[in-house]
Scaffold this motif. Structure first.
Motif, PDB file in Angstrom:
ATOM      1  N   LEU A 228     -12.720   9.792  -3.835  1.00  0.00           N
ATOM      2  CA  LEU A 228     -11.817   9.510  -2.616  1.00  0.00           C
ATOM      3  C   LEU A 228     -12.135   7.954  -2.126  1.00  0.00           C
ATOM      4  O   LEU A 228     -11.233   7.444  -1.704  1.00  0.00           O
ATOM      5  N   SER A 229     -13.477   7.775  -2.069  1.00  0.00           N
ATOM      6  CA  SER A 229     -13.830   6.349  -1.137  1.00  0.00           C
ATOM      7  C   SER A 229     -13.362   5.329  -2.177  1.00  0.00           C
ATOM      8  O   SER A 229     -13.191   4.353  -1.679  1.00  0.00           O
ATOM      9  N   ALA A 230     -13.382   5.598  -3.606  1.00  0.00           N
ATOM     10  CA  ALA A 230     -12.997   4.554  -4.450  1.00  0.00           C
ATOM     11  C   ALA A 230     -11.469   4.544  -4.073  1.00  0.00           C
ATOM     12  O   ALA A 230     -11.097   3.170  -4.134  1.00  0.00           O
ATOM     13  N   THR A 231     -10.603   5.393  -4.193  1.00  0.00           N
ATOM     14  CA  THR A 231      -9.223   5.213  -3.963  1.00  0.00           C
ATOM     15  C   THR A 231      -8.823   4.568  -2.478  1.00  0.00           C
ATOM     16  O   THR A 231      -8.122   3.814  -2.475  1.00  0.00           O
ATOM     17  N   ASP A 232      -9.723   4.902  -1.429  1.00  0.00           N
ATOM     18  CA  ASP A 232      -9.684   4.369  -0.196  1.00  0.00           C
ATOM     19  C   ASP A 232      -9.854   3.002  -0.086  1.00  0.00           C
ATOM     20  O   ASP A 232      -9.193   2.188   0.507  1.00  0.00           O
ATOM     21  N   ILE A 233     -11.095   2.558  -0.583  1.00  0.00           N
ATOM     22  CA  ILE A 233     -11.307   1.067  -0.679  1.00  0.00           C
ATOM     23  C   ILE A 233     -10.512   0.103  -1.502  1.00  0.00           C
ATOM     24  O   ILE A 233     -10.040  -0.814  -1.052  1.00  0.00           O
ATOM     25  N   LEU A 234      -9.923   0.976  -2.402  1.00  0.00           N
ATOM     26  CA  LEU A 234      -9.027   0.135  -3.485  1.00  0.00           C
ATOM     27  C   LEU A 234      -7.491  -0.199  -2.434  1.00  0.00           C
ATOM     28  O   LEU A 234      -7.267  -1.532  -2.499  1.00  0.00           O
ATOM     29  N   THR A 235      -7.487   0.868  -1.593  1.00  0.00           N
ATOM     30  CA  THR A 235      -5.975   0.618  -0.921  1.00  0.00           C
ATOM     31  C   THR A 235      -6.343  -0.182   0.014  1.00  0.00           C
ATOM     32  O   THR A 235      -5.351  -1.056   0.621  1.00  0.00           O
ATOM     33  N   ALA A 236      -7.538   0.019   0.774  1.00  0.00           N
ATOM     34  CA  ALA A 236      -7.786  -0.947   2.071  1.00  0.00           C
ATOM     35  C   ALA A 236      -8.125  -2.259   1.656  1.00  0.00           C
ATOM     36  O   ALA A 236      -7.710  -3.356   2.373  1.00  0.00           O
ATOM     37  N   TYR A 237      -8.799  -2.457   0.637  1.00  0.00           N
ATOM     38  CA  TYR A 237      -9.616  -3.815   0.212  1.00  0.00           C
ATOM     39  C   TYR A 237      -8.702  -4.720  -0.695  1.00  0.00           C
ATOM     40  O   TYR A 237      -9.009  -5.923  -0.900  1.00  0.00           O
ATOM     41  N   LEU A 238      -7.813  -4.021  -1.540  1.00  0.00           N
ATOM     42  CA  LEU A 238      -7.122  -4.844  -2.621  1.00  0.00           C
ATOM     43  C   LEU A 238      -6.128  -5.904  -1.863  1.00  0.00           C
ATOM     44  O   LEU A 238      -6.138  -7.041  -2.397  1.00  0.00           O
ATOM     45  N   PRO A 239      -5.592  -5.743  -0.899  1.00  0.00           N
ATOM     46  CA  PRO A 239      -4.925  -6.641  -0.067  1.00  0.00           C
ATOM     47  C   PRO A 239      -5.570  -7.949   0.336  1.00  0.00           C
ATOM     48  O   PRO A 239      -5.267  -8.991   0.388  1.00  0.00           O
TER      49      PRO A 239
END
Length: 415
Positions: A228-239
Motif C-alpha cells: 500500500l505504501s508503494a501504491t500511495d507514494i506512486l499516487t502522491a509523488y508521480l505528479p
C-alpha cells in the motif's frame, strides 16, 4: 432440517461496484490534493505531510472500528464511509490554506477506512474459507477499477496552463465528491442476515497482542503495509516527478491508470497463478520484483519506459493486498477477524503516515526520485518476510499439530 443456503454472489458484485466508485473518488482526489497543494505554494516536504495526514485519523480509529464490527453488523460502516469521503473531497476543493487542505484530507482518509473495514469484514464473513482468495481478489478489483479511472479523470480536469491549476484542481475535488455519492446506490441488501457477528454474550474480546503473535498475521500486515505504501507514494509523488521532468498532468494520470489496469489484470488471473505457484512463492516473488521496479522509477527514463515499468509494477502490486487479507483472516481467531483486518489496516495507515513523511524528507534532501528507492527497499524486505511467514496458515490434519500462540484457535465459522 436442511442447512440454510449460503448467500449468492450478488452481494459481492454490488460491493465491488460500490468500492469502485468510492475508491475512484479517493484515487481522483489524492493527485488533485497534491496539485491543489502545489497551487497553494507547497513544496515536496509539505506534500509529504499532507499525504501523511490522510492516514493520521484512521491510524487511531481502525482497531475500535474493528472491535465494533466483530460484535455487530458490517454494512452500516459503508454509507458512513461514503459520506466522509464525499465530504472530505468537497471541502478539500474549497480549502484555501495548506492546514485546511491537510485536515479535510484526513477526513477523506477516515471515510475510506470506515468503508474498507466494513467491506473487508463483509467479504470475510460471507465467503467460505476455500473461496476467500478468489472473493478478496474480486473485491480488490473494485479498488483497481477506481484507481484506473480516478487518475485519468483527475488528469483530464486539471490543467496548469495560464495559472489555472488552483481552479481546476478544486473542480476535480468537487467532481470526486459526486463520484463517491454514486456508490450509495449499490449498498442495498448487501449483508446477509446469517453473516452478523457473534452475539455479545458468546463473543470474547481476543487480546490484540494475542492476535499479533498469531502465525501469519505479522507477515500479512507488513506485506500489506509495503504494497500500500508503494501504491500511495506512486499516487502522491508521480505528479511531483512529472512536474520536475516536464510530464503533463494528463500523461501522469494515464501512467497511474496504466498501473491500475495491470493490477486488475493480475487479479483476474490470480486463481490460476495461486494454483500453479502457491501463496508464499507468489507473494515473495512479486514483492521482490516490485521493489526492483520501484527503485527503477528513480532513473531518468523516457515516458514510454516509465509506462512499461509501471505496468509490470502494477501487476506485481496486485498480488499483495488480497493475499495479505486472506492470510490475516485465516490466521486470526474466528471471533476476532474484523479486529485482525483492522490491525492490518492500522499497519497500512501507519505506513501511510510514516512513509510519505519520510518520502518528503528524503525528497527535500536527495530529490524527488529518492522516495521510490526507499519503497524498493521496503518491498524487498516484505519479500524476505513473505518467505518466512507469508504463506497460508496450516489447515486440515496439519493444523492439529501446528504450534499455536495465545488463545486456542476457535473453529472456523461456516460463513
Amino acid at each position: 432440517m436442511p442447512p440454510e443456503p449460503r448467500p449468492g454472489r450478488g452481494w459481492l458484485l454490488r460491493l465491488v461496484i460500490a468500492f469502485a466508485f468510492a475508491q475512484g473518488a479517493v484515487s481522483m482526489a489524492r493527485p488533485a490534493v497534491s496539485y491543489r497543494a502545489l497551487s497553494l505554494g507547497a513544496d515536496e516536504r509539505a506534500i509529504g505531510v499532507i499525504a501523511g495526514v490522510y492516514a493520521l485519523l484512521p491510524l487511531f480509529a481502525a482497531v475500535p472500528l474493528g472491535r465494533r464490527t466483530d460484535h455487530g453488523r458490517c454494512a452500516p460502516l459503508l454509507p458512513v464511509g461514503v459520506l466522509l469521503i464525499g465530504g472530505g473531497c468537497a471541502l478539500s476543493g474549497t480549502a484555501g490554506s495548506l492546514p485546511a487542505l491537510a485536515a479535510w484530507s484526513g477526513v477523506m482518509g477516515l471515510g475510506h477506512l470506515c468503508f474498507v473495514i466494513g467491506a473487508q469484514s463483509l467479504v470475510a464473513r460471507q465467503s467460505a474459507p476455500a473461496d476467500q482468495d478468489r472473493n478478496f481478489g474480486h473485491f480488490t478489483i473494485g479498488a483497481s477499477l477506481g484507481q484506473l479511472v480516478g487518475p485519468i479523470a483527475a488528469g483530464y480536469l486539471i490543467s496548469e496552463r495560464d495559472g489555472a491549476m488552483a481552479r481546476t484542481s478544486a473542480l476535480a475535488l468537487l467532481v470526486s465528491a459526486a463520484v463517491a455519492a454514486v456508490s450509495l446506490t449499490s449498498l442495498w441488501r448487501i449483508e446477509h442476515r446469517r453473516a452478523a457477528g457473534p452475539s455479545r454474550r458468546s463473543a470474547e474480546k481476543v487480546p490484540v497482542g494475542s492476535i499479533l503473535r498469531t502465525r501469519g498475521v505479522p507477515a500479512g500486515i507488513f506485506i500489506s503495509l509495503a504494497v500500500l505504501s508503494a501504491t500511495d507514494i506512486l499516487t502522491a509523488y508521480l505528479p511531483v516527478v512529472g512536474e520536475h521532468r516536464g510530464i503533463a498532468p494528463a500523461t501522469v494520470g494515464l501512467l497511474l491508470s496504466l498501473r491500475a489496469a495491470a493490477t486488475i489484470a493480475c487479479r483476474l488471473v490470480m486463481t490460476p497463478m495461486l494454483r500453479r505457484v502457491g501463496r508464499t512463492a507468489l507473494l515473495s516473488t512479486t514483492c521482490l520484483l516490485g521493489g526492483l521496479l520501484c527503485a527503477a522509477v528513480a532513473l531518468p527514463v523516457p515516458v514510454w519506459g516509465l509506462a512499461v515499468m509501471l505496468a509490470v509494477l502494477g501487476f506485481c502490486l496486485g498480488v499483495g493486498q488480497p493475499l495479505s487479507m486472506t492470510t490475516v483472516v485465516q490466521a486470526a481467531p474466528a471471533a476476532a477477524r474484523s479486529t485482525a483486518l483492522a490491525l492490518r489496516l492500522t499497519g497500512n495507515r501507519l505506513g501511510q503516515v510514516a512513509t510519505p513523511a519520510s518520502a518528503g524528507l528524503i525528497a527535500g534532501v536527495a530529490g524527488t526520485a529518492a522516495p521510490f528507492v526507499m519503497l524498493g527497499v521496503l518491498l524487498v524486505g516484505a519479500a524476505g518476510l513473505g518467505l518466512r511467514g507469508g504463506g497460508a496458515p496450516p489447515s486440515g490434519p496439519e493444523a492439529a499439530t501446528a504450534p499455536r500462540t495465545g488463545r486456542p484457535r476457535a473453529e472456523r465459522d461456516p460463513a
